[in-house]
Write a protein that holds these residues in place. Structure first.
Motif, mmCIF file in Angstrom:
data_model
loop_
_atom_site.group_PDB
_atom_site.id
_atom_site.type_symbol
_atom_site.label_atom_id
_atom_site.label_comp_id
_atom_site.label_asym_id
_atom_site.label_seq_id
_atom_site.Cartn_x
_atom_site.Cartn_y
_atom_site.Cartn_z
ATOM 1 N N LEU A 68 0.828 -1.212 0.000
ATOM 2 C CA LEU A 68 0.000 0.000 0.000
ATOM 3 C C LEU A 68 0.859 1.257 0.000
ATOM 4 O O LEU A 68 0.495 2.267 -0.615
ATOM 5 C CB LEU A 68 -0.942 -0.004 1.203
ATOM 6 N N GLU A 69 2.020 1.196 0.661
ATOM 7 C CA GLU A 69 2.925 2.348 0.631
ATOM 8 C C GLU A 69 3.552 2.509 -0.750
ATOM 9 O O GLU A 69 3.790 3.629 -1.211
ATOM 10 C CB GLU A 69 4.010 2.202 1.701
ATOM 11 N N GLU A 70 3.844 1.385 -1.402
ATOM 12 C CA GLU A 70 4.341 1.469 -2.788
ATOM 13 C C GLU A 70 3.290 2.122 -3.681
ATOM 14 O O GLU A 70 3.595 2.971 -4.518
ATOM 15 C CB GLU A 70 4.699 0.086 -3.309
ATOM 16 N N SER A 71 2.046 1.724 -3.487
ATOM 17 C CA SER A 71 0.945 2.328 -4.237
ATOM 18 C C SER A 71 0.835 3.819 -3.925
ATOM 19 O O SER A 71 0.664 4.653 -4.819
ATOM 20 C CB SER A 71 -0.363 1.624 -3.882
ATOM 21 N N ARG A 72 0.954 4.168 -2.642
ATOM 22 C CA ARG A 72 0.854 5.564 -2.218
ATOM 23 C C ARG A 72 1.926 6.422 -2.895
ATOM 24 O O ARG A 72 1.662 7.524 -3.364
ATOM 25 C CB ARG A 72 0.993 5.656 -0.698
ATOM 26 N N MET A 73 3.161 5.891 -2.946
ATOM 27 C CA MET A 73 4.256 6.666 -3.525
ATOM 28 C C MET A 73 4.088 6.882 -5.029
ATOM 29 O O MET A 73 4.694 7.779 -5.613
ATOM 30 C CB MET A 73 5.589 5.968 -3.248
ATOM 31 N N GLY A 74 3.252 6.045 -5.675
ATOM 32 C CA GLY A 74 3.007 6.212 -7.103
ATOM 33 C C GLY A 74 1.895 7.193 -7.430
ATOM 34 O O GLY A 74 1.647 7.488 -8.603
ATOM 35 N N ARG A 75 1.233 7.701 -6.381
ATOM 36 C CA ARG A 75 0.140 8.640 -6.620
ATOM 37 C C ARG A 75 0.671 10.031 -6.940
ATOM 38 O O ARG A 75 1.760 10.402 -6.537
ATOM 39 C CB ARG A 75 -0.765 8.727 -5.390
ATOM 40 N N GLY A 76 -0.146 10.789 -7.644
ATOM 41 C CA GLY A 76 0.240 12.156 -7.955
ATOM 42 C C GLY A 76 -0.296 12.559 -9.314
ATOM 43 O O GLY A 76 -1.155 11.876 -9.902
ATOM 44 N N ALA A 77 0.220 13.656 -9.817
ATOM 45 C CA ALA A 77 -0.283 14.206 -11.080
ATOM 46 C C ALA A 77 -0.169 13.213 -12.231
ATOM 47 O O ALA A 77 -1.105 13.043 -13.021
ATOM 48 C CB ALA A 77 0.456 15.496 -11.406
ATOM 49 N N GLN A 78 0.986 12.546 -12.343
ATOM 50 C CA GLN A 78 1.175 11.596 -13.444
ATOM 51 C C GLN A 78 0.111 10.511 -13.412
ATOM 52 O O GLN A 78 -0.470 10.164 -14.445
ATOM 53 C CB GLN A 78 2.573 10.959 -13.333
#
Length: 935
Positions: free
Chosen positions: A166-176
């Motif tokens: 879930l943290e890996e998923s979180r770090m991939g969030r953002g504008a892109q």
């Protein structure tokens, strides 16, 4: 109609353009590299084995599973990737985290060496392993065997790993991610691929039952969908026997679940997506022409791929030339034909516009360059240069066939298993290339443009900042641009020059002293103009020579002119050299292995180069020219600076969370020193080309304080005449120069700062501990050990125990100049609500080392990793060129690398305790945190 002619018609290429002998190639099968031992076990497992002694006493192992996220059910989204994680969290022979623990003790680093990835269609596990210790290779293959069918999938371990994924998923969030979600279904035509991103869905990752992941493992981790790859310094027969013995025991699946081959449909039309985001600072154009993929089944297909490569090379050169014009239409541009996804290839053109109002200009440039090639084609000289470059590259690969790293080979066998791509081996490929490249005619290459660029199956994606949305072209405007052709379009003009690189021959100097260091294999020459040359001949590569030339000074000697100093190298490289502009120079060097880049930074100036024995003289001529004949091109530099200013202005209008955070961190660590501030549009206004040339000429006017280092495939006596002529002929004023060090280091005291920026619920943490330092080899090795043992402990604590981070990075940096300083950086990303808990746990782990010293097992891992890393590094030219150059600049003893074993013995539990108490200081402590914006 013959099948071969039918294929050509389907591809849209007239058979009249293909020589008859080339058409006959369709009947010739592609020969596979005979040095690769391949086979299939009775249960269906495929294997590839190749003996390769580079690097010595090492092997690269891979387990390939032809199963990825596209095979997940609706309830399993994200579990293909989660399964990859679980294979590191307990298998039959390596329960819990024993796998990582065991491998670290052998010198294999988690993340850097030991790794894996999950794609749409495959999951690949990577394991480099030493082969010089008894049983290690067999143990490595046992690890692959465990991954294949021995995952324990303990429910308790699954629960712990949820937080990590879930943290890996979180770090991939953002504008892109937000923008991708808006256009992905469009470019993938609502196919299965658009619905099965490997990271999956958080809602499923949080709640899935262990039975779901066990079902995925049972259904898809099976012998008929697996391959084992082993390349390295070992006995092939022995490895084959181990594979047969271990993997042959895996039972074949009696009634395997059908492995559906999902495809991306083509709708025949043109799709347009214009997506913006408040946190996206760039302006990107993607123009995608999708086509059915083609498989390489015969030698005719190999020939077609060569033609495709030549097309890509020529188109790449043209796109690069556009950025070298006086008024470039974009900051970066590229066009090429390659694999896309699933069953598709694509011809893709990409551009980075300087601001929203320039997107239309950039898109126009992409469309016009594609149309120019369609209408007028390439020129004969362009094709000749592309052929020369390709032949030179392949000739170099052939010469290095026994010095090619094992890691370079494994991808070929992976592609063969997953995508049926052949692996010919360099000898067969080079022989085929020699025989057939001359028969690839210009008309045939030009016909590819009509195949690649059509009005069907197109997609245009425009991405930009929300604030610039009104300046972007509308969908209607884009469709109009796609349908129109510029009637004033003119044929490409090939700007070439055929002149000597140098105006006059240098007046050669002489070697006035020579001494050899037998232990290091380094010969030191002093030339009559004062230049020192350090030569280290090696046999690590057969056709490689690396060059570094370094002088002290840099732009530190020009106070108040930092902006011009920073841009000087770029401005001079943009101008070309001698009589050649930048574009002409690239064409002049076609077919040669010549890379030369002058540079100027804060403390030094110099030249970095790479070449081979055949082209060494041309490379030395180019180095001489950069010293003596730098070229001014005011128009090109003006365009480059104008674009850079616009880009920076646009970046300032859309400040991303990462940009605000990094700028804040930089300001804190440098006490907001103006000499460390990021460049701004106002910075560009201060840049002067004329002053840059004056600074450059000043720093390169005197070669006497330069040290030239050569490492690679040469003999000292053989290259002396060339060194005397080109290096000994450089200008010398015999001045005594050094740098003016700015002495900017992290401030003393305790500083804590929180930045509130960003829409997503994610945080970043950086902790910096610094102080004064006695720089010497003994302290340096203690600092390195402390960094590694803390890294190990924080991964265990924050990732494995707290399940609070995907990754954590600990780095150390020591400075000798102007006085000793050290710095530890600890960084990780996490949920905002976990920041305080994870910071507290970090400090607790540091205190444990201060109180008790490092765990002996962690010291063992550090020593093993360091020894293994150094063993490999010592056999590479890249290590030696940087080591010699850096140590010479700092005045360090070059023999230090030979003392590593002795230094490693000084790492003990008491030594790490003493080092931790000395360097994990509470006095100089900086903590900067990024939190999402307050609602």
């Amino acid at each position: 109609m013959k099948k071969s002619l039918l294929v050509l018609c389907v591809l849209g290429i007239s058979t009249a353009l293909i020589p008859t002998f080339a058409q006959d190639l369709h009947t010739q099968k592609i020969p596979l590299d005979p040095t690769v031992k391949t086979g299939k076990l009775k249960n269906g497992i495929t294997y590839y084995i190749k003996k390769n002694a580079e690097p010595k006493n090492r092997a690269e192992l891979r387990l390939i599973v032809k199963a990825g996220s596209v095979l997940e059910t609706d309830a399993q989204q994200g579990l293909a990737h989660f399964m990859e994680h679980m294979n590191f969290n307990g298998t039959t022979n390596f329960p819990k985290n024993e796998l990582v623990n065991f491998l670290q003790k052998t010198g294999v680093r988690f993340g850097a060496d030991l790794n894996a990835y999950t794609g749409f269609d495959e999951t690949v596990y990577m394991l480099p392993i030493p082969t010089d210790s008894s049983g290690l290779l067999e143990k490595g293959l046992q690890v692959l065997d465990d991954w294949a069918h021995g995952a324990l999938l303990d429910p308790a371990e699954i629960e712990k790993e949820r937080g990590v994924v879930l943290e890996e998923s979180r770090m991939g969030r953002g504008a892109q991610q937000r923008m991708r979600d808006k256009y992905l279904k469009m470019i993938l035509n609502n196919s299965r691929y658009a619905e099965r991103l490997p990271i999956g869905k958080d809602s499923i990752l949080k709640t899935f039952k262990p039975e779901s992941i066990k079902a995925f493992y049972k259904d898809w981790y099976r012998p008929d969908l697996m391959a084992v790859v082993a390349v390295g310094d070992f006995d092939v027969a022995k490895v084959e026997a181990i594979i047969a013995q271990k993997f042959g025991k895996i039972p074949a699946v009696i009634k395997p679940k059908t492995r559906t081959e999902y495809t991306i449909p083509l709708n025949g039309g043109t799709d347009v997506a214009i997506v913006t985001d408040s946190e996206y600072p760039q302006n990107v154009i993607q123009l995608i022409y999708k086509q059915p993929s083609t498989k390489e089944k015969s030698m005719f297909d190999i020939r077609n791929n060569i033609a495709q490569g030549l097309y890509n090379a020529m188109m790449g050169q043209r796109m690069q030339e556009l950025t070298q014009k006086a008024n470039p239409p974009f900051l970066y541009g590229a066009s090429n034909y390659s694999d896309f996804l699933g069953n598709l290839d694509s011809y893709t053109s990409i551009a980075l516009a300087k601001d929203p109002s320039s997107v239309e200009t950039a898109l126009t440039a992409l469309l016009e360059e594609n149309a120019r090639v369609q209408k007028f084609g390439f020129t004969a000289p362009e094709l000749e240069r592309a052929k020369k470059d390709l032949m030179n590259q392949m000739e170099q690969s052939l010469k290095e066939k026994d010095k090619t790293k094992s890691a370079n080979y494994v991808q070929e066998y992976l592609d063969n298993f997953l995508h049926q791509k052949p692996y010919m081996g360099i000898e067969a490929y080079y022989a085929f290339l020699q025989k057939n490249i001359g028969g690839i005619k210009l008309e045939e290459i030009n016909a590819l443009a009509k195949k690649y660029i059509t009005d069907k199956n197109r997609a245009v994606v425009i991405m930009g900042p929300e604030k610039g949305k009104d300046a972007l072209p509308t969908e209607a405007k884009i469709r109009t641009m796609l349908s129109q052709t510029n009637s004033d379009l003119k044929a490409y003009v090939d700007d070439v020059l055929d002149s000597p690189l140098l105006k006059a021959e240098p007046k050669a100097g002489k070697v006035i002293s020579e001494k050899a260091d037998e232990k290091l294999g380094i010969t030191e020459l002093v030339l009559s103009n004062g230049v020192k040359v350090l030569l280290k001949p090696t046999d690590f590569k057969n056709d490689e020579i690396l060059i570094q030339a370094t002088g002290k000074g840099g732009y530190s000697l020009f106070p108040g002119e930092r902006e011009t100093g920073i841009m000087t190298s770029y401005m001079l490289q943009s101008g070309g050299v001698g009589p050649y502009n930048q574009t002409q120079l690239q064409k002049f060097l076609a077919g040669k292995t010549v890379g030369v880049e002058p540079y100027l930074n804060e403390l030094k100036e110099g030249v970095e180069g790479s070449t081979n024995p055949k082209d060494l003289e041309t490379t030395l001529q180019l180095i001489y020219a950069y010293f003596t004949e730098p070229r001014k091109d005011a128009e090109v530099v003006g365009g480059m600076l104008a674009n850079q200013k616009s880009y920076l202005e646009n970046m300032r209008k859309t400040l991303t969370p990462d940009k605000v955070y990094s700028d804040t961190l930089n300001a804190v660590l440098t006490s907001n020193n103006p000499d460390r501030r990021p460049l701004t549009p106002e910075s560009i206004d201060k840049v002067s080309l004329d002053r840059g040339i004056e600074i450059y000429k000043n720093r390169f006017a005197d070669a006497s304080d330069f040290v030239f280092t050569f490492v690679g495939a040469f003999k000292v006596d053989a290259i002396k005449p060339l060194l005397e002529k080109y290096i000994g002929g450089l200008p010398s004023t015999d001045r005594d120069d050094t740098y003016k060090h700015p002495n900017i280091f992290p401030p003393k005291g305790r500083i804590e700062k929180t930045v509130y920026k960003g829409l997503e619920p994610k945080s970043r943490v950086t902790i910096v501990i610094s102080g004064e330092y006695d720089y010497n080899p003994e302290n340096n090795i203690q600092i390195e050990a402390l960094q590694e043992v803390l890294q190990i402990k924080l991964i265990e604590a924050l990732r494995e125990e707290e399940s609070g981070v995907y990754g954590v990075r600990v780095s150390e940096d020591v400075d000798k100049l102007p006085t000793g300083h050290y710095r530890f950086n600890i960084g990780f990303g996490c949920a905002p609500e976990n920041v305080d808990k994870l910071v507290s746990r970090t400090l607790t782990e540091m205190k444990k080392i201060k109180d008790n010293g490092a765990d002996p097992k962690d010291i063992e891992k550090f020593v093993a990793e360091t020894k293994r890393k150094t063993e490999v590094a010592l056999k590479t030219n890249g290590f030696w060129i940087n080591y010699i150059d850096e140590n010479t600049f700092l005045g360090d003893d070059l023999n230090e690398v030979l003392e590593e074993d002795k230094l490693l013995k000084s790492i003990t539990v008491p030594s790490t305790k003493a080092a931790a108490n000395k360097y994990f200081s509470d006095e100089n402590f900086i903590k900067v945190i990024l939190m999402p914006e307050k609602k």
